[in-house]
Scaffold this motif. Structure first.
Motif, mmCIF file in Angstrom:
data_model
loop_
_atom_site.group_PDB
_atom_site.id
_atom_site.type_symbol
_atom_site.label_atom_id
_atom_site.label_comp_id
_atom_site.label_asym_id
_atom_site.label_seq_id
_atom_site.Cartn_x
_atom_site.Cartn_y
_atom_site.Cartn_z
ATOM 1 N N ARG A 201 0.818 -1.206 0.000
ATOM 2 C CA ARG A 201 0.000 0.000 0.000
ATOM 3 C C ARG A 201 0.858 1.265 0.000
ATOM 4 O O ARG A 201 0.547 2.245 -0.675
ATOM 5 C CB ARG A 201 -0.930 -0.011 1.214
ATOM 6 N N GLU A 202 1.943 1.228 0.753
ATOM 7 C CA GLU A 202 2.763 2.430 0.922
ATOM 8 C C GLU A 202 3.979 2.463 0.000
ATOM 9 O O GLU A 202 4.590 3.529 -0.159
ATOM 10 C CB GLU A 202 3.230 2.537 2.373
ATOM 11 N N ARG A 206 9.682 2.861 0.607
ATOM 12 C CA ARG A 206 9.222 3.908 1.520
ATOM 13 C C ARG A 206 8.834 3.330 2.871
ATOM 14 O O ARG A 206 9.228 3.850 3.927
ATOM 15 C CB ARG A 206 8.031 4.653 0.921
ATOM 16 N N CYS A 207 8.082 2.239 2.846
ATOM 17 C CA CYS A 207 7.624 1.624 4.088
ATOM 18 C C CYS A 207 8.790 1.086 4.910
ATOM 19 O O CYS A 207 8.848 1.277 6.133
ATOM 20 C CB CYS A 207 6.635 0.505 3.774
ATOM 21 N N THR A 208 9.737 0.432 4.250
ATOM 22 C CA THR A 208 10.888 -0.134 4.953
ATOM 23 C C THR A 208 11.750 0.952 5.574
ATOM 24 O O THR A 208 12.130 0.868 6.753
ATOM 25 C CB THR A 208 11.735 -0.983 3.995
ATOM 26 N N LEU A 209 12.048 1.989 4.809
ATOM 27 C CA LEU A 209 12.872 3.080 5.339
ATOM 28 C C LEU A 209 12.163 3.802 6.468
ATOM 29 O O LEU A 209 12.790 4.200 7.458
ATOM 30 C CB LEU A 209 13.232 4.057 4.218
ATOM 31 N N ARG A 210 10.834 3.963 6.341
ATOM 32 C CA ARG A 210 10.059 4.599 7.401
ATOM 33 C C ARG A 210 10.130 3.787 8.685
ATOM 34 O O ARG A 210 10.368 4.328 9.771
ATOM 35 C CB ARG A 210 8.617 4.748 6.926
ATOM 36 N N ASN A 211 9.961 2.470 8.550
ATOM 37 C CA ASN A 211 10.009 1.613 9.735
ATOM 38 C C ASN A 211 11.372 1.658 10.412
ATOM 39 O O ASN A 211 11.475 1.758 11.638
ATOM 40 C CB ASN A 211 9.671 0.172 9.346
#
Length: 232
Positions: A201-202, A206-211
């Protein structure tokens, strides 16, 4: 602990009506095909209890709690009758013979808690890299995350005061408390399968770096109340 300890499986849910019965069916298959003694507790974080209302299976303990994964899991633990607590995300599937693997691991009194290796239910190669990095991280830091299906002795969990009442990182903080006490956490070398839905979805990168960024900021002392707005 006796030869057949009871496992209380606690599933915190919010708006999981479409998948909760599949999750429970998968768990019940594990129970009927193995020898573990199990109870399943589903804790709904919505006032109307829409997810637990959709449960079709009998003998499931159903609770409504204030929203927040830590609070929901604490609510489930408060009514659990098992010797071991297994905290399972609604979109995560356990590996074959998972319950027997947990019982076997916890027969060694050295260990107070544990988790599985992370697997992601997708054929995309990028997820194989994420899985490998997660396994390496868990073994180096001894701090597994909630999507790895955390399990812990109930008495020890109560001694720790349960999950902290924070909107994010409750799993990391619990594991950090165990590590600070220099108690042992067992990583079972079998993979759960968690849904790739948030990554898809994200966006995977992006999702991995955000986490990773959120974890780093938390470990540097930034309060979860400030971090949670970047997670939603």
């Amino acid at each position: 602990m006796n030869s057949r300890p009871k496992i209380s499986i606690i599933i915190p849910v919010v708006n999981e009506t479409s998948g909760i019965n599949q999750t429970i069916s998968h768990l019940l298959y594990q129970v009927t095909s193995g020898s573990a003694v199990v109870e399943i507790i589903v804790v709904d974080g919505t006032p109307e209890g829409s997810t637990i209302a959709a449960i079709q299976h009998a003998a499931i303990v159903k609770l409504v709690s204030r929203k927040g994964r830590g609070m929901q899991m604490n609510a489930g633990a408060s009514v659990a009758s098992g010797d071991l607590l297994l905290f399972l995300h609604a979109d995560t599937r356990l590996p074959d013979k998972a319950l027997e693997l947990i019982v076997s691991a916890m027969q060694e009194r050295t260990y107070v808690a544990g988790a599985f290796d992370l697997g992601i239910a997708s054929d995309r190669l990028v997820f194989r890299l994420i899985e490998r990095l997660a396994s390496l991280r868990s073994r180096c830091t001894r701090i597994p995350y909630g999507d790895q299906a955390l399990f812990i002795r109930k008495g020890y969990f109560e001694q720790l005061g349960g999950f902290p009442n924070i909107p994010l990182m409750e799993d990391v903080e619990l594991m950090r408390r165990i590590k600070k006490r220099k108690d042992a956490i067992y990583i079972i070398p079998a993979r759960v399968l968690t849904s790739p839905r948030r990554w898809e979805r994200e966006g995977v990168i992006r999702c991995t770096l955000r986490n990773w960024s959120l974890i780093l900021l938390y470990l540097l002392g930034i309060h979860p109340e400030k971090l949670v707005k970047f997670y939603k």
